[in-house]
Design a protein around this motif. Sequence first.
Motif, PDB file in Angstrom:
ATOM      1  N   ALA A 202     -75.283 -34.685 -16.699  1.00 43.10           N
ATOM      2  CA  ALA A 202     -76.673 -34.999 -17.051  1.00 43.10           C
ATOM      3  C   ALA A 202     -77.429 -33.679 -17.130  1.00 43.10           C
ATOM      4  O   ALA A 202     -77.565 -32.965 -16.143  1.00 43.10           O
ATOM      5  CB  ALA A 202     -77.288 -35.913 -15.998  1.00 43.10           C
ATOM      6  N   LEU A 203     -77.883 -33.366 -18.322  1.00 45.32           N
ATOM      7  CA  LEU A 203     -78.526 -32.088 -18.584  1.00 45.32           C
ATOM      8  C   LEU A 203     -80.023 -32.313 -18.665  1.00 45.32           C
ATOM      9  O   LEU A 203     -80.480 -33.194 -19.411  1.00 45.32           O
ATOM     10  CB  LEU A 203     -77.986 -31.588 -19.923  1.00 45.32           C
ATOM     11  CG  LEU A 203     -78.191 -30.163 -20.371  1.00 45.32           C
ATOM     12  CD1 LEU A 203     -77.609 -29.196 -19.363  1.00 45.32           C
ATOM     13  CD2 LEU A 203     -77.508 -29.994 -21.728  1.00 45.32           C
ATOM     14  N   LYS A 204     -80.783 -31.551 -17.867  1.00 49.19           N
ATOM     15  CA  LYS A 204     -82.243 -31.677 -17.926  1.00 49.19           C
ATOM     16  C   LYS A 204     -82.808 -30.403 -18.536  1.00 49.19           C
ATOM     17  O   LYS A 204     -82.574 -29.303 -18.024  1.00 49.19           O
ATOM     18  CB  LYS A 204     -82.804 -31.905 -16.523  1.00 49.19           C
ATOM     19  CG  LYS A 204     -84.297 -32.216 -16.532  1.00 49.19           C
ATOM     20  CD  LYS A 204     -84.820 -32.390 -15.129  1.00 49.19           C
ATOM     21  CE  LYS A 204     -86.339 -32.573 -15.147  1.00 49.19           C
ATOM     22  NZ  LYS A 204     -86.933 -32.390 -13.812  1.00 49.19           N
ATOM     23  N   ILE A 205     -83.514 -30.556 -19.639  1.00 47.44           N
ATOM     24  CA  ILE A 205     -84.061 -29.397 -20.338  1.00 47.44           C
ATOM     25  C   ILE A 205     -85.569 -29.570 -20.454  1.00 47.44           C
ATOM     26  O   ILE A 205     -86.065 -30.386 -21.249  1.00 47.44           O
ATOM     27  CB  ILE A 205     -83.430 -29.243 -21.744  1.00 47.44           C
ATOM     28  CG1 ILE A 205     -81.898 -29.299 -21.652  1.00 47.44           C
ATOM     29  CG2 ILE A 205     -83.866 -27.928 -22.379  1.00 47.44           C
ATOM     30  CD1 ILE A 205     -81.209 -29.346 -22.999  1.00 47.44           C
ATOM     31  N   GLY A 206     -86.289 -28.830 -19.626  1.00 44.87           N
ATOM     32  CA  GLY A 206     -87.749 -28.876 -19.674  1.00 44.87           C
ATOM     33  C   GLY A 206     -88.255 -27.468 -19.503  1.00 44.87           C
ATOM     34  O   GLY A 206     -87.819 -26.568 -20.228  1.00 44.87           O
ATOM     35  N   THR A 207     -89.151 -27.271 -18.535  1.00 44.55           N
ATOM     36  CA  THR A 207     -89.587 -25.907 -18.217  1.00 44.55           C
ATOM     37  C   THR A 207     -88.351 -25.076 -17.867  1.00 44.55           C
ATOM     38  O   THR A 207     -88.175 -23.964 -18.350  1.00 44.55           O
ATOM     39  CB  THR A 207     -90.549 -25.939 -17.014  1.00 44.55           C
ATOM     40  OG1 THR A 207     -91.599 -26.841 -17.304  1.00 44.55           O
ATOM     41  CG2 THR A 207     -91.103 -24.565 -16.731  1.00 44.55           C
ATOM     42  N   GLY A 208     -87.500 -25.621 -17.020  1.00 43.99           N
ATOM     43  CA  GLY A 208     -86.230 -24.981 -16.677  1.00 43.99           C
ATOM     44  C   GLY A 208     -85.064 -25.778 -17.237  1.00 43.99           C
ATOM     45  O   GLY A 208     -85.259 -26.760 -17.958  1.00 43.99           O
ATOM     46  N   ILE A 209     -83.854 -25.344 -16.886  1.00 45.61           N
ATOM     47  CA  ILE A 209     -82.642 -26.027 -17.357  1.00 45.61           C
ATOM     48  C   ILE A 209     -81.719 -26.232 -16.161  1.00 45.61           C
ATOM     49  O   ILE A 209     -81.464 -25.290 -15.407  1.00 45.61           O
ATOM     50  CB  ILE A 209     -81.896 -25.165 -18.409  1.00 45.61           C
ATOM     51  CG1 ILE A 209     -82.800 -24.925 -19.622  1.00 45.61           C
ATOM     52  CG2 ILE A 209     -80.594 -25.843 -18.838  1.00 45.61           C
ATOM     53  CD1 ILE A 209     -82.245 -23.893 -20.586  1.00 45.61           C
ATOM     54  N   GLY A 210     -81.245 -27.450 -15.980  1.00 44.63           N
ATOM     55  CA  GLY A 210     -80.294 -27.704 -14.903  1.00 44.63           C
ATOM     56  C   GLY A 210     -79.354 -28.811 -15.308  1.00 44.63           C
ATOM     57  O   GLY A 210     -79.587 -29.508 -16.305  1.00 44.63           O
ATOM     58  N   SER A 211     -78.295 -28.991 -14.552  1.00 44.18           N
ATOM     59  CA  SER A 211     -77.404 -30.102 -14.860  1.00 44.18           C
ATOM     60  C   SER A 211     -76.904 -30.745 -13.580  1.00 44.18           C
ATOM     61  O   SER A 211     -76.723 -30.082 -12.563  1.00 44.18           O
ATOM     62  CB  SER A 211     -76.222 -29.640 -15.717  1.00 44.18           C
ATOM     63  OG  SER A 211     -75.296 -28.914 -14.956  1.00 44.18           O
ATOM     64  N   GLY A 212     -76.735 -32.064 -13.648  1.00 46.16           N
ATOM     65  CA  GLY A 212     -76.133 -32.819 -12.555  1.00 46.16           C
ATOM     66  C   GLY A 212     -74.760 -33.266 -12.999  1.00 46.16           C
ATOM     67  O   GLY A 212     -74.572 -33.675 -14.148  1.00 46.16           O
ATOM     68  N   LEU A 213     -73.800 -33.182 -12.079  1.00 42.52           N
ATOM     69  CA  LEU A 213     -72.420 -33.507 -12.423  1.00 42.52           C
ATOM     70  C   LEU A 213     -71.963 -34.711 -11.606  1.00 42.52           C
ATOM     71  O   LEU A 213     -72.018 -34.680 -10.380  1.00 42.52           O
ATOM     72  CB  LEU A 213     -71.502 -32.312 -12.112  1.00 42.52           C
ATOM     73  CG  LEU A 213     -71.982 -30.922 -12.565  1.00 42.52           C
ATOM     74  CD1 LEU A 213     -71.028 -29.844 -12.044  1.00 42.52           C
ATOM     75  CD2 LEU A 213     -72.067 -30.853 -14.081  1.00 42.52           C
ATOM     76  N   VAL A 214     -71.534 -35.762 -12.302  1.00 40.45           N
ATOM     77  CA  VAL A 214     -70.894 -36.886 -11.615  1.00 40.45           C
ATOM     78  C   VAL A 214     -69.488 -37.013 -12.179  1.00 40.45           C
ATOM     79  O   VAL A 214     -69.316 -37.207 -13.388  1.00 40.45           O
ATOM     80  CB  VAL A 214     -71.676 -38.209 -11.815  1.00 40.45           C
ATOM     81  CG1 VAL A 214     -70.837 -39.397 -11.361  1.00 40.45           C
ATOM     82  CG2 VAL A 214     -72.976 -38.176 -11.023  1.00 40.45           C
ATOM     83  N   PHE A 215     -68.504 -36.833 -11.301  1.00 36.53           N
ATOM     84  CA  PHE A 215     -67.108 -36.969 -11.735  1.00 36.53           C
ATOM     85  C   PHE A 215     -66.373 -37.892 -10.770  1.00 36.53           C
ATOM     86  O   PHE A 215     -66.648 -37.876  -9.576  1.00 36.53           O
ATOM     87  CB  PHE A 215     -66.424 -35.594 -11.865  1.00 36.53           C
ATOM     88  CG  PHE A 215     -66.864 -34.912 -13.146  1.00 36.53           C
ATOM     89  CD1 PHE A 215     -68.065 -34.224 -13.199  1.00 36.53           C
ATOM     90  CD2 PHE A 215     -66.125 -35.061 -14.306  1.00 36.53           C
ATOM     91  CE1 PHE A 215     -68.522 -33.668 -14.384  1.00 36.53           C
ATOM     92  CE2 PHE A 215     -66.567 -34.502 -15.505  1.00 36.53           C
ATOM     93  CZ  PHE A 215     -67.761 -33.798 -15.539  1.00 36.53           C
TER      94      PHE A 215
END
Length: 399
Positions: A202-215
Motif C-alpha cells: 500500500a503506497l501512500k503518496i501525499g506530502t511525503g511518500i511511504g509504503s505499508g507491506l502486508v505479506f
Amino acid sequence: MRPPETASHVGDVLGLFRDLGELSRIEVIERSGLSRSTVNQRLAALLDARLINAVDGGESTGGRPSTRFAFHSERAVLPCVDIGASGFVASVCDLSGTPLRHQNHSVDVWDGPDRVLGLVETAFARLLYDDDEIWGVGVGVPGPVEFASGRVVNPPIMTGWDGFDIAGWFSKRYPGPAIVENDTNSRAVAESRQTGTDNLIALKIGTGIGSGLVFNGQIIRGNEGAAGDIGHILATAADQLAPLPCRCGNVGCVEAYAGGWALIRDLSAAGVDVTSVAEVATLVQQGQMDAVRSVRNAGRVIGEAIASLVSILNPATIVISGQLAACDEILLSGIREKIFQRALPLATRNLQLRRSDLGELAGVTGLALITADRLLGVDNVDQTIATHSTPPAARPTAG
Ligand SMILES: [Zn+2]
C-alpha cells in the motif's frame, strides 16, 4: 504449552465468524474440525461473552442445527485516529473495523504531541456516546513505530514526537490496550482484508511518500519498524554530484524528487502559484502542463524505487492512496512504466497496480482491525472476555 482443546481457543471459533460471517453450528464443526461437544462449549462461551449472536430470532432450547450465529461486532467500540502530516481523521469504529462516526481536523503534526493529541481527545469526546463500551484504541502516525512500546522512533517529519510514549498517553485516558501503528501499515491492512489479498504493497503518496507491506496476511514491520519507508531511500534519479536535500536531513531521497512538498518547491520555482499538495492535484486535473509534467516524472521516480521491492517481495497488488492519488493515470502511468521496465518479469506477470477506493477512512478501518486482532486473537481473547464479563453498568466508570 497449548491449553487443552476444551478449555481455550474460543479465538479460533471466533476467528471463523470474523472471517466468514454467519455460520450454523454444523458449519463451525466442519470448518474448525473440532468435535461437536467442543464447538458447543465454545459457542456457549462466545454467546455468554456476547461476542456472537444467534441470528433469526435466537436459538431454541433444543439447539436446532438450522440456527445461525454471527459475530456481534457492535459488542464494543474502538476509538481510532489516523494522524497525517497535516491533519487527522478521528473515528469510533466497531469490532469489525467499520467506522460508525468520524470527524476530520486540520493540524500540523509538527505542532507536537501535546497539541495534536489534545485535539484528538476533544474529537473522541464528541464522537463517543455515553453507553459506548471502549475496549481499545488505535492510533496511526506518519512515521516509523516501535510497535511493542507504542512509540515513534527517529521520525523524519514528526518533530517533538521522538520517543514520546503515545500508547501511554492514550492508556491513561481510555480503557484497554492502545495500539500505535505506522499510517501506511494500517492502510495496507484495510486494503488486504477488504480485497482478500494476502500479498500487497500500500503506497501512500501525499506530502511525503511511504509504503505499508502486508505479506502472507501479516504486516512486515522489520526489526525497528522501519520497513517500507521508501520515501527516504536513495532515488535513482538523484544527481550524484548535486543530490537534492530532503526534509529528513539526508540528500537524494525519493521524497526530495517525488514527494508532494518537492513538487510544490519545483512548481513554485517555475512560477506556478501553488502552496498545497491538494492544489498540485487540482492543477493536474485541470491539465496545467508544468504540473502534469512534474507528477508524471514523480511517478517514474517512485516506480524506480518500487521496482526493486516488487522483485524482492512479489506482491499481487500495489494500491495507491494519498492526496496525489487524485492525479490518477498521470501518476500511475509513470509508476507502472518503471516497475514493468525494471522489475523481474515473473514478479510482474500478474501484478495489479491500482488506485485505492477505500478513501480517507482506510486508515481508521485498518487501525480498528489491528486493534480487534489484538483483543480477539487466540493469545488474548480469554483475557478480553474475562476483563469485560461484568456488565458495564456494574463496573466503575472507566477512565
Ligand atoms: Zn529523506
